[in-house]
Design a protein around this motif. Sequence first.
Motif, PDB file in Angstrom:
ATOM      1  N   SER A  51       4.662   0.628   8.047  1.00 35.87           N
ATOM      2  CA  SER A  51       3.702  -0.276   7.405  1.00 35.87           C
ATOM      3  C   SER A  51       2.344  -0.212   8.099  1.00 35.87           C
ATOM      4  O   SER A  51       1.294  -0.313   7.447  1.00 35.87           O
ATOM      5  CB  SER A  51       4.238  -1.713   7.409  1.00 35.87           C
ATOM      6  N   GLN A  54       0.598   3.001   6.967  1.00 34.05           N
ATOM      7  CA  GLN A  54       0.031   2.792   5.630  1.00 34.05           C
ATOM      8  C   GLN A  54      -1.242   1.950   5.707  1.00 34.05           C
ATOM      9  O   GLN A  54      -2.237   2.241   5.027  1.00 34.05           O
ATOM     10  CB  GLN A  54       1.073   2.121   4.734  1.00 34.05           C
ATOM     11  N   LYS A  55      -1.222   0.927   6.563  1.00 33.46           N
ATOM     12  CA  LYS A  55      -2.398   0.067   6.723  1.00 33.46           C
ATOM     13  C   LYS A  55      -3.556   0.844   7.333  1.00 33.46           C
ATOM     14  O   LYS A  55      -4.710   0.709   6.902  1.00 33.46           O
ATOM     15  CB  LYS A  55      -2.049  -1.137   7.599  1.00 33.46           C
ATOM     16  N   SER A  58      -5.177   3.023   4.858  1.00 34.47           N
ATOM     17  CA  SER A  58      -5.929   2.278   3.843  1.00 34.47           C
ATOM     18  C   SER A  58      -7.363   2.000   4.268  1.00 34.47           C
ATOM     19  O   SER A  58      -8.194   1.603   3.446  1.00 34.47           O
ATOM     20  CB  SER A  58      -5.215   0.959   3.521  1.00 34.47           C
ATOM     21  N   GLN A  80       1.428   2.210  -0.277  1.00 33.40           N
ATOM     22  CA  GLN A  80       2.626   1.467   0.109  1.00 33.40           C
ATOM     23  C   GLN A  80       3.915   2.165  -0.332  1.00 33.40           C
ATOM     24  O   GLN A  80       5.001   1.856   0.160  1.00 33.40           O
ATOM     25  CB  GLN A  80       2.584   0.062  -0.490  1.00 33.40           C
TER      26      GLN A  80
END
Length: 273
Positions: A51, A54-55, A58, A80
């Motif tokens: 996670s 992915q963050k 982003s 995600q």
Amino acid sequence: MQPETPNLWQYAPANSPLPLPEGPILVTKKSIHYLSNEGDNYESKESLNLSEIQKYCSQFTCEGESIDSLLSQENSSLLQDRKPFLLLGELANPFQLNRLNLGPMPIFIIRLENLCRTYADALDNRMITPGVHHVTLARSDGWWEKAHMAMATIEQMKSMVTWLNNGRRAGDWKPVKPAEGTIRFENESQLQCPSMDMLHWDGVSETVKQKTPQPTGPSLELKQLMVPIHTKWGCYDSRGKLIRSSLVGQRDFHTNYFRRGSSKKWQDILKIE
């Protein structure tokens, strides 16, 4: 001027996989979006979990537009729903990647530490005779270099491995999780790998004694990463040495090294989970 579409990206089998992107990009069927990192560098001593990866991804944008916004416009899976997949050779070349018709894919620059890209001891003759040598992963004490990592869907991962296996779902190339070395995001586009003169050979193994450059991005949990490796012959063995693709090009390798040595078994060059 940078190519605006994958079809304009340079590619020649004899020079595979070069040229490769210098920075992060998002490749779609008709466009190449050049990304920049607008966030912080997560100066954490802890490796990023899925996670957090992915963050971190982003944070990258193209002219102020987020990756998820660009993916949404293409009706493609958002970050995600994607996982890290190392692109060590031809799959990082936008022209070749686009030929596989996989759909949009964000690609980021990463740094390998105590790992290197090297040639598999096998030939792919689909594009040129006698064939292209694909790139695989091996341990290398003290080594560092830039490489590429996609945020891919499971189906995209399967398709890339199938392509390496010449269209077969099951073959010599397998997706695995590395269990050694360090892989981190790299934000210095001009990072240079060690030179040939910096490699120390003691008759058994090669090492780099120079200090690894300071990190410019966070490391990733290895268990979150998938990388395709050649499980039949592993990599080329040049009298005990590895031929690093960052130092020796495709044509040079085939002309001056290939068939003059043997192969290293994949179990001997990389620990996996």
